[in-house]
Scaffold this motif. Structure first.
Motif, PDB file in Angstrom:
ATOM      1  N   LEU B  60       0.849  -1.199   0.000  1.00 17.95           N
ATOM      2  CA  LEU B  60       0.000   0.000   0.000  1.00 17.95           C
ATOM      3  C   LEU B  60       0.879   1.240   0.000  1.00 17.95           C
ATOM      4  CD1 LEU B  60      -2.824  -0.949   2.525  1.00 17.95           C
ATOM      5  CD2 LEU B  60      -2.964  -0.780   0.053  1.00 17.95           C
ATOM      6  N   TYR B  61       0.884   1.897  -1.120  1.00 16.22           N
ATOM      7  CA  TYR B  61       1.733   3.073  -1.263  1.00 16.22           C
ATOM      8  C   TYR B  61       0.953   4.121  -2.060  1.00 16.22           C
ATOM      9  CZ  TYR B  61       6.299   5.311  -1.214  1.00 16.22           C
ATOM     10  OH  TYR B  61       7.340   6.165  -0.966  1.00 16.22           O
ATOM     11  N   PRO B  62       1.079   5.374  -1.716  1.00 16.96           N
ATOM     12  CA  PRO B  62       0.313   6.387  -2.462  1.00 16.96           C
ATOM     13  C   PRO B  62       0.663   6.347  -3.945  1.00 16.96           C
ATOM     14  CG  PRO B  62       1.371   7.369  -0.540  1.00 16.96           C
ATOM     15  CD  PRO B  62       1.910   5.984  -0.657  1.00 16.96           C
ATOM     16  N   PRO B  63      -0.325   6.271  -4.813  1.00 15.65           N
ATOM     17  CA  PRO B  63      -0.030   6.246  -6.250  1.00 15.65           C
ATOM     18  C   PRO B  63       0.679   7.526  -6.669  1.00 15.65           C
ATOM     19  CG  PRO B  63      -2.364   5.800  -5.833  1.00 15.65           C
ATOM     20  CD  PRO B  63      -1.765   6.226  -4.543  1.00 15.65           C
TER      21      PRO B  63
END
Lengths: 193, 435
Positions: B60-63
């Motif tokens: 989960l990583y900010p796009p």
């Protein structure tokens, strides 16, 4: 509670960077980018897993950092930047979810996808995440802050505005519920791990 | 923390896993785990669940688009003195990021128009200094510049009372250029020997016909007289389209660039190093203008399709190769004797081009829609080709993109000493996949 991320003397602390955001615009942007680099992923994980809806989570995430940036222009006393960011995200999440009812699935209705190939790790992982999504909001939030953000119970209590004892009970119950839901599948999970 | 003295072994276990168990309680927990089979099972299960959380957390990583959008909203040039950061971006941001590519495209367009637009003094200049083109030939043999190729064809058509019936015969340099490489010249020369009689006949019977029609019929009569003249595409009337379709366009070697372009420095975005290649498929619905009046050959399912492979050193820039197949209407004029005629063909040809695409990123449009501009330059069997498109792209997922926009192209081809161009414009839609 002391600031968590005072990494080294050569690297400005979170609090220092926060105050720099209230200065010259170019310095402010650089400070913001550094803080975003430090805390963006954690805030995004919190929004994504607590809200459970990607579009809404992204909106809340973006709004969180914009509010955070604008807050630096005031006279706020900052102690813990990460907790402050998560509090903003939490408040925005609660507002966003007001229009979204029944965001949790009753445990008795938890019905994982019956997939004959669910022995694969990826699908087992999805099962665990689906079980997390089905937890009551308070339990899920506390567990996410613990497992996804790595916060201590004390820090979690600071973010959610509850006592440490309450946080401890929420996390314990959340894990117990998870275990109850996943018992039939945990054997497979253990086999893969 | 006095309450912790009353907690169960199971709760102690969870506290321990979370690093919250008081150290002096750890020994008691270890004894419990050693003696309680159920507690050991719970320990194993919770460790397994925790590993799942860890794996999920890492993914989960900010796009990138979200980060870009946020940074655009926080941009200092708009943040100072502004009360509402979230409204920043939009058109000003687009202009800021697209200024250089747009300026380059504008200058290139102006230059192209200056050089290639019909009746343009620059084009005349090119002709005069291109080794003795059609214009020079006409002037050298007594025709005035006003009678040159872009005049009304009818001026040179016998039978029209306003036309130049008594003009001296004009050489056939251009005609030979067209026919070089086949048996056309010899056959045509033979046909020319019979011309006076036929022209006289036309001059008395065809006063009311259109100039193009007359020119075409004269040409047809010439071709009919010369049995070995190959079929050639030419202008209306429609019954002649079948003849036009049989015409094979002359082949030309595209000009090779004399020197390479200077290296371009691109700031590489290393935030997402895993997906640097882009496969792009698009439909190109461009129409030639002026519109072709002859039909094209047998359609192929690959017509009007472009397939490209790009390398993306950053989210904003893509470099690659694109290939496709399109129909280009070609219209070129010539002088035959005292008449001006016009040939037309509508061939379908392959092309391959080096392409560059610029994407300013998320500028705050709804649904994350982002603009783009693409330009390419390459070759086809007929001649050099340039294309450009501008439009909007939608990314339902960071690796997948759907886009649509307006598209334009130009085909340059040489005939004799003259460079002709065919222009096309229309729309394009397509999709791309990052990998």
């Amino acid at each position: 509670m002391p600031a968590r991320t005072n990494h080294s003397e050569s690297r400005p602390s979170d609090v220092e960077l926060y105050y720099r955001m209230g200065a010259d615009p170019h310095v402010a942007k650089l400070a913001f980018e550094e803080l975003y680099h430090r805390f963006g992923p954690g805030v995004y994980r919190y929004c994504y897993r607590v809200i459970g809806n990607q579009r809404m989570a992204e909106d809340v995430f973006q709004e969180t950092f914009i509010n955070f940036y604008e807050s630096a222009r005031g006279e706020r006393v900052m102690i813990n930047v990460e907790a402050y960011l998560l509090r903003i995200a939490r408040n925005l999440s609660l507002n966003a979810k007001k229009s979204k009812h029944n965001d949790t699935l009753p445990i008795e209705q938890f019905d994982p996808p019956a997939d004959e190939f669910s022995y694969e790790r990826k699908e087992t992982d999805q099962l665990v995440v689906a079980a997390l999504d089905s937890l009551p909001a308070d339990y899920r939030e506390a567990l996410v802050l613990r497992e996804y953000n790595g916060l201590s119970y004390s820090e979690i209590s600071n973010v959610v505005g509850a006592s440490v004892a309450t946080v401890r009970i929420r996390i314990f119950r959340a894990k117990r519920k998870l275990r109850g839901m996943l018992t039939p599948y945990l054997t497979d999970l253990l086999d893969h791990d | 923390m006095g309450e912790r003295f009353n907690i169960s072994p199971a709760e102690m276990l969870h506290l321990y896993l979370d690093g919250e168990l008081e150290p002096f309680l750890e020994t008691g927990l270890f004894h419990s785990v050693a003696e309680d089979h159920e507690l050991r099972a719970e320990l194993r299960e919770m460790l397994a669940v925790r590993s799942v959380f860890h794996r999920d957390s890492v993914g989960l990583y900010p796009p990138n688009r979200l980060t870009q959008s946020l940074m655009a909203a926080i941009a200092p040039e708009t943040a100072v003195g502004s009360g509402n950061a979230r409204r920043r971006g939009g058109i000003p941001l687009l202009l800021q990021r697209s200024a250089l590519p747009l300026l380059t495209a504008l200058l290139a367009s102006l230059l192209t128009a200056l050089l290639l637009w019909p009746d343009n003094p620059s084009q005349q200049y090119l002709r005069e200094y291109s080794g003795g083109g059609i214009l020079n030939s006409i002037i050298a043999h007594g025709a005035t510049p006003a009678d040159s190729r872009n005049d009304n064809i009818a001026k040179a058509i016998p039978g029209d009372t306003t036309k130049t019936e008594n003009k001296p015969a004009i050489n056939n340099i251009s005609r030979q250029a067209i026919s070089s490489g086949n048996h056309y010249s010899e056959a045509y020369r033979k046909a020319q020997s019979d011309r006076p009689a036929r022209e006289k006949s036309h001059s008395t019977t065809n006063n009311s016909g259109s100039a193009d029609h007359v020119a075409s019929e004269n040409m047809l009569t010439d071709r009919a007289a010369a049995d070995s003249v190959p079929a050639m595409a030419r202008i209306i009337p429609a019954p002649l389209h079948s003849v036009a379709r049989k015409f094979t366009p002359p082949s030309f070697s595209p000009a090779t660039p004399s020197r390479s372009l200077p290296p371009v420095s691109i700031v590489t975005d290393t935030s997402d190093p895993t997906e640097r290649f882009v496969l792009q498929l698009r439909g190109i619905n461009d129409k030639s203008f002026p519109a072709p009046r002859v039909e094209q050959g047998a359609p192929n399912w690959l017509d009007d399709v472009g397939l490209g492979l790009f390398y993306a050193p950053s989210e904003h820039h893509r470099f690659g190769i694109e290939a496709g197949r399109e129909t280009f209407s070609q219209i070129f004029g010539d002088t035959e004797g005292t008449r001006r005629v016009r040939y037309e063909q509508n061939p379908t040809t392959w092309w391959i081009a080096a392409a560059y695409r610029f994407d300013p990123g998320d500028i705050g449009l709804p649904f994350g829609i982002r603009p783009f501009v693409q330009a390419s330059a390459g070759v086809s069997p007929i001649g050099g080709i340039g294309q450009g498109s501008i439009g909007l792209a939608y990314l339902p997922e960071r690796r997948v993109e759907f886009f649509g926009g307006i598209d334009g192209g130009i085909l340059l081809y040489q005939l004799g000493s003259t460079i002709y161009s065919t222009r096309k414009a229309g729309w394009t839609i397509g999709t791309s996949l990052k990998f």
